[in-house]
Design a protein around this motif. Sequence first.
Motif, PDB file in Angstrom:
ATOM      1  N   PRO A   1       0.819  -1.252   0.021  1.00  0.00           N
ATOM      2  CA  PRO A   1      -0.056   0.058   0.045  1.00  0.00           C
ATOM      3  C   PRO A   1       0.914   1.125   0.056  1.00  0.00           C
ATOM      4  N   GLN A  35      -6.046   7.115   1.503  1.00  0.00           N
ATOM      5  CA  GLN A  35      -7.037   6.149   1.016  1.00  0.00           C
ATOM      6  C   GLN A  35      -7.499   6.443  -0.532  1.00  0.00           C
ATOM      7  N   VAL A  83      -4.855   5.538  -2.901  1.00  0.00           N
ATOM      8  CA  VAL A  83      -5.117   4.078  -3.184  1.00  0.00           C
ATOM      9  C   VAL A  83      -6.096   3.576  -4.111  1.00  0.00           C
ATOM     10  N   HIS A  95      -6.234   1.753  -8.185  1.00  0.00           N
ATOM     11  CA  HIS A  95      -6.970   0.506  -8.182  1.00  0.00           C
ATOM     12  C   HIS A  95      -7.025   0.213  -9.492  1.00  0.00           C
ATOM     13  N   VAL A 134      -6.281  -6.191   0.347  1.00  0.00           N
ATOM     14  CA  VAL A 134      -5.663  -5.037   0.626  1.00  0.00           C
ATOM     15  C   VAL A 134      -6.542  -3.674   0.198  1.00  0.00           C
ATOM     16  N   ILE A 135      -7.238  -3.786  -1.085  1.00  0.00           N
ATOM     17  CA  ILE A 135      -8.231  -2.830  -1.430  1.00  0.00           C
ATOM     18  C   ILE A 135      -9.359  -2.821  -0.529  1.00  0.00           C
ATOM     19  N   PHE A 195      -9.745  -1.089   2.940  1.00  0.00           N
ATOM     20  CA  PHE A 195      -9.649   0.452   3.107  1.00  0.00           C
ATOM     21  C   PHE A 195     -11.314   0.595   3.258  1.00  0.00           C
ATOM     22  N   ILE A 207      -3.325   2.221   8.390  1.00  0.00           N
ATOM     23  CA  ILE A 207      -2.393   1.515   7.706  1.00  0.00           C
ATOM     24  C   ILE A 207      -1.728   0.232   8.605  1.00  0.00           C
TER      25      ILE A 207
END
Length: 382
Positions: A82, A109, A112, A116, A269-270, A273, A279
């Motif tokens: 991340p 966030q 990230v 995606h 991981v996605i 969030f 984290i």
Amino acid sequence: MLLRTFGWSFGVTVAGLAFAAFAWGWEAFALVAMLSILEISLSFDNAVVNAGVLKKMNAFWQKIFLTIGILIAVFGMRLVFPVVIVAISAKVGPIEAVQLALDNPDQYQQLVTDAHPAIAAFGGMFLLMIFLDFIFEEREHKWLAWLERPLAKLGKVDMLSVCIALILLLLSAMYLATEAHQHGGTHADKSGTVLLSGIAGLITYLIVGGLSGHFENKLEEEEEKEQEAEEAAKRAGKDPSMVGLAGKAAFFMFLYLEVLDASFSFDGVIGAFAITNEIFWMALGLGIGAMYVRSLTVYLVRQGTLDDYVYLEHGAHYAIGALAVILLVTIRYEINEVITGLIGVCLIAASFWSSVRRNRRLEAEGGDGGDGEKQPEPVKQG
């Protein structure tokens, strides 16, 4: 057997949850527990596929997979990954990215989320190739015979899986990436990014998978020696399944497993969030879940589960195919992680039940189901 295989996972769970409660409070305790469950539910199919590869490796490399491999899985994919995403997206250094995660988790966030499409394209193509190569290969056991028989015949066409993967990538870039989902519900044209990342995922699969296959094939000339070693192990009262690939072949199989695990961890991981922006809570929860995935993989190998329930591997690969498609679809549309996890669990559960029915039928027919299949040996108990 159960405690020996899952002992480290139980210990890490207790220590991790205790640390979360002590360092951050009961809210962190609850969220870390939720993240652990999320990782396990999304990655069960990962364990089944990993077991199919790991059973070819000897005891030493299985131990490496549980030690060094788990360090790569936890610290590499659940903590460093991340941070790398944010560093690349925001064009800042890793230290600045960590500082951003600590000081401004909401912006972290957002970065990230914006990254995606690239993540989904890379992971989706890698997983899609695993699925396609599986269904296009001629296999002794067929779960959905009406589908797998014609696909196995089509698989004789060279590079068919690569062609199909590239076609799906092109369609994704043309119809999904032009309005890729971004933070705040906005959309942006990410066609170039998706194409580049998807090709990178395809190349990664071809290189790592190709090297694994190359060194595995080179050891075919030593099969007689391996068979002799297995017979010697049986005479000595040892488990012959512990005699497996070693040296360069095992190293590249290990490398293949790590890349495979990385691709599976993308959705975890996605999806994390959606639960928290912290984290370190995320890394701790997903890390605990990753420990159970590792332990479950080894448990399946040592119990001989894949040999007794022959359709489990089929169900896991169909789950991989579904996950690959879902990742590509999420380039544009949001899909709840619960749906992703349920699809995989349902496919594996269906393949497990089909395996149980097959075993009962063979047992009732005295070990021969009329299609040349022999009755499976009982599940080994540790």
